[in-house]
Design a protein around this motif. Sequence first.
Motif, PDB file in Angstrom:
ATOM      1  N   PHE A 367       0.822  -1.206   0.000  1.00 30.62           N
ATOM      2  CA  PHE A 367       0.000   0.000   0.000  1.00 30.62           C
ATOM      3  C   PHE A 367       0.862   1.264   0.000  1.00 30.62           C
ATOM      4  O   PHE A 367       0.566   2.244  -0.663  1.00 30.62           O
ATOM      5  CB  PHE A 367      -0.926   0.029   1.229  1.00 30.62           C
ATOM      6  CG  PHE A 367      -1.681   1.311   1.316  1.00 30.62           C
ATOM      7  CD1 PHE A 367      -2.814   1.507   0.535  1.00 30.62           C
ATOM      8  CD2 PHE A 367      -1.243   2.368   2.097  1.00 30.62           C
ATOM      9  CE1 PHE A 367      -3.490   2.715   0.544  1.00 30.62           C
ATOM     10  CE2 PHE A 367      -1.906   3.580   2.126  1.00 30.62           C
ATOM     11  CZ  PHE A 367      -3.039   3.739   1.352  1.00 30.62           C
ATOM     12  N   ARG A 368       1.940   1.198   0.771  1.00 29.57           N
ATOM     13  CA  ARG A 368       2.800   2.363   0.946  1.00 29.57           C
ATOM     14  C   ARG A 368       3.266   2.919  -0.403  1.00 29.57           C
ATOM     15  O   ARG A 368       3.248   4.122  -0.639  1.00 29.57           O
ATOM     16  CB  ARG A 368       4.006   1.947   1.791  1.00 29.57           C
ATOM     17  CG  ARG A 368       4.816   3.085   2.271  1.00 29.57           C
ATOM     18  CD  ARG A 368       5.993   2.610   3.099  1.00 29.57           C
ATOM     19  NE  ARG A 368       6.860   3.732   3.339  1.00 29.57           N
ATOM     20  CZ  ARG A 368       6.649   4.657   4.250  1.00 29.57           C
ATOM     21  NH1 ARG A 368       5.612   4.565   5.025  1.00 29.57           N
ATOM     22  NH2 ARG A 368       7.465   5.675   4.390  1.00 29.57           N
ATOM     23  N   GLY A 371       0.175   4.615  -1.979  1.00 30.58           N
ATOM     24  CA  GLY A 371      -0.315   5.792  -1.254  1.00 30.58           C
ATOM     25  C   GLY A 371       0.647   6.966  -1.350  1.00 30.58           C
ATOM     26  O   GLY A 371       0.272   8.060  -1.777  1.00 30.58           O
ATOM     27  N   LEU A 372       1.899   6.709  -0.972  1.00 31.18           N
ATOM     28  CA  LEU A 372       2.867   7.808  -0.981  1.00 31.18           C
ATOM     29  C   LEU A 372       3.229   8.198  -2.411  1.00 31.18           C
ATOM     30  O   LEU A 372       3.466   9.366  -2.705  1.00 31.18           O
ATOM     31  CB  LEU A 372       4.101   7.438  -0.157  1.00 31.18           C
ATOM     32  CG  LEU A 372       3.808   7.096   1.316  1.00 31.18           C
ATOM     33  CD1 LEU A 372       5.105   6.948   2.102  1.00 31.18           C
ATOM     34  CD2 LEU A 372       2.912   8.112   2.001  1.00 31.18           C
ATOM     35  N   GLY A 373       3.230   7.202  -3.312  1.00 34.81           N
ATOM     36  CA  GLY A 373       3.506   7.488  -4.726  1.00 34.81           C
ATOM     37  C   GLY A 373       2.432   8.403  -5.306  1.00 34.81           C
ATOM     38  O   GLY A 373       2.738   9.320  -6.083  1.00 34.81           O
ATOM     39  N   PHE A 374       1.185   8.187  -4.914  1.00 32.49           N
ATOM     40  CA  PHE A 374       0.086   9.007  -5.410  1.00 32.49           C
ATOM     41  C   PHE A 374       0.241  10.446  -4.902  1.00 32.49           C
ATOM     42  O   PHE A 374       0.081  11.411  -5.659  1.00 32.49           O
ATOM     43  CB  PHE A 374      -1.241   8.396  -4.953  1.00 32.49           C
ATOM     44  CG  PHE A 374      -2.464   9.060  -5.532  1.00 32.49           C
ATOM     45  CD1 PHE A 374      -2.430   9.648  -6.791  1.00 32.49           C
ATOM     46  CD2 PHE A 374      -3.662   9.090  -4.839  1.00 32.49           C
ATOM     47  CE1 PHE A 374      -3.558  10.251  -7.341  1.00 32.49           C
ATOM     48  CE2 PHE A 374      -4.791   9.694  -5.372  1.00 32.49           C
ATOM     49  CZ  PHE A 374      -4.738  10.280  -6.617  1.00 32.49           C
ATOM     50  N   LEU A 375       0.582  10.568  -3.604  1.00 33.99           N
ATOM     51  CA  LEU A 375       0.782  11.920  -3.054  1.00 33.99           C
ATOM     52  C   LEU A 375       1.910  12.631  -3.799  1.00 33.99           C
ATOM     53  O   LEU A 375       1.822  13.814  -4.113  1.00 33.99           O
ATOM     54  CB  LEU A 375       1.111  11.843  -1.562  1.00 33.99           C
ATOM     55  CG  LEU A 375      -0.001  11.351  -0.625  1.00 33.99           C
ATOM     56  CD1 LEU A 375       0.474  11.377   0.825  1.00 33.99           C
ATOM     57  CD2 LEU A 375      -1.256  12.205  -0.751  1.00 33.99           C
ATOM     58  N   ARG A 376       2.981  11.878  -4.081  1.00 36.10           N
ATOM     59  CA  ARG A 376       4.124  12.475  -4.779  1.00 36.10           C
ATOM     60  C   ARG A 376       3.725  12.889  -6.191  1.00 36.10           C
ATOM     61  O   ARG A 376       4.069  13.973  -6.665  1.00 36.10           O
ATOM     62  CB  ARG A 376       5.288  11.482  -4.813  1.00 36.10           C
ATOM     63  CG  ARG A 376       6.631  12.152  -5.024  1.00 36.10           C
ATOM     64  CD  ARG A 376       7.786  11.204  -4.842  1.00 36.10           C
ATOM     65  NE  ARG A 376       7.856  10.659  -3.503  1.00 36.10           N
ATOM     66  CZ  ARG A 376       7.742   9.364  -3.194  1.00 36.10           C
ATOM     67  NH1 ARG A 376       7.558   8.471  -4.132  1.00 36.10           N
ATOM     68  NH2 ARG A 376       7.816   8.959  -1.956  1.00 36.10           N
TER      69      ARG A 376
END
Lengths: 451, 115
Positions: A367-368, A371-376
């Motif tokens: 998930f990480r 999730g963080l890839g999408f925010l980036r």
Amino acid sequence: MSRQSRIALTLAKRWLATLPAARFGLASGPRRRAAFARGTRRAFEELGPAFVKLGQLISVRPDEFSDELVAEMRSMQDAVPPLPYERIAEVVRAEFGRDPDELWDAFEREPVASASVAQVHRARLREAYRPVWGAELAAGTDLAVKIVRPKAAEAIRADVGVARRLAERAVRWGLARRFDPVGLLDEFEASVDRELDLRQEGRFADRFAFDFRDDARIEVPRIVWPRSARRVLTMEYMTGWRLTEIDAAAAEGVDCYGLAVHGATAFMRQVFVYGRYHADLHPANLFVTPRNTIAYLDFGIVGYLTPEERMNITQVMAALVYRDADRALRYSAKLGVDVPAEKVDVIRAGLGALLDGTERPDGTRDFRHFGLGFLRLLGEHGIAIPSGYGLLIKSLATVEGVARALYPQIDIVATAQPFTTRVLAQAMGDPARLAERLPAAVRAALRELVV
Amino acid sequence: MTDDVMRFFAAWMLTHETADEGLKAAVERGEAGGAEGMSGGPDAFVDGLAAMVAEEKERLKAELEARARGELPPPDEKRDPVLDEIRFEVGELRGRLDNLESMLESILARLEARP
């Protein structure tokens, strides 16, 4: 020296000390950022409670800050030398008008934990007490008494005032383009106010215990309300293994895989079903107990979602589970992620690549990464991220980290699949949603019959 | 809590054991699960849901059989969630009153301690 000068000097000193590690600005971007983050973390630790709390806030805001700063702030040490018993007894006397020994049996003079804002002492319950939810606590029950350090609130508020002046200056000089430091301080002040009133933490613990009343594998300390006040919280003492001691727990026969899956599902239940969740999950706030249960501690930072946000978040999670980029984009938009029309295609393509790239070498999904890839991805295209959305994604990533600490091979996406599917199936039966969707469904059915 | 709609679908599936080939294929795809079993996209959700409903149907079938044999209590003996919610509200109110009483006692103690 004034506090403002001391803050400015400490920050300057720590940042200057990072210059050799950053090769005086010539090192690569990540290395430079890591050195700066380390210096900032050390300065915050030195500057005391307000900055330690500010660091904790930064650690849950990957949407605003670099990965390096977020990671560094997560490792911040919030352990300070304990205050002597007399200073702590003063707080108890100010809150209850009585000495600790009159309120609790065997109040221990040495604390079991000491952080920048509060310290925790062990004691025993004097008389049996029936808590808000759960079985009665017998007289003699072991207790944890959390007490806010004297003048902590005043010191934090004074520092926030100083930090605000510095932040306003930084904005005027154009030194803070990536995030809004004044907005962050407003958010910080509100969260610290909540955290300094320990009764709010106690109320959330009660609600949490009630929400999980049907789940024998989740434990929450019961609160002793007659011995609690704004700066004192008395609760049941919990024992077990911290996540850093998981090998010892496994050696004692604890089912780590079962607890990892259960813990992750319990978190999804908080988010997707109740819309209120423990937003400060880290190894120090969770115990695995010899009874094969998970004990949650410290409900100081809590996230809330409206029913609509809850459903949209569930849809985004379902999009990840079922690799559906359109669904992710549609429901992120409803959560306030406003993608301009000219950027929709590029974001959809980036999102699709992220969804396809969540698989780890061991075959489990991550998930990480998503999730963080999408925010980036959103950050790279200058798309604003609503603060609640960033906090939630970070919380889900943290839960995955916690579950992996319990059992490294856990597949959080596979764990989420039945849960999100059930929640969305249940939403289909919601009368309001049925009323909204039924006309379109009938039209589709008629089209099918007529063709 | 989320069981009602799933139970509805499961009951429908149970009474339509000879479901159409499309549904059977969806259940199979959903059961295969993961990135390999499902193609991804909006249809994957339907496949996943179909597989879960099929599982729920099996559970429902086993439960009905057990109940017919008298091995399970009737369904209406479950706790009422609304009553539970009221019990919690009352408990919370009691907690607040306990807290208030203790605060009043501390004010009194402070007043009595004054010279």
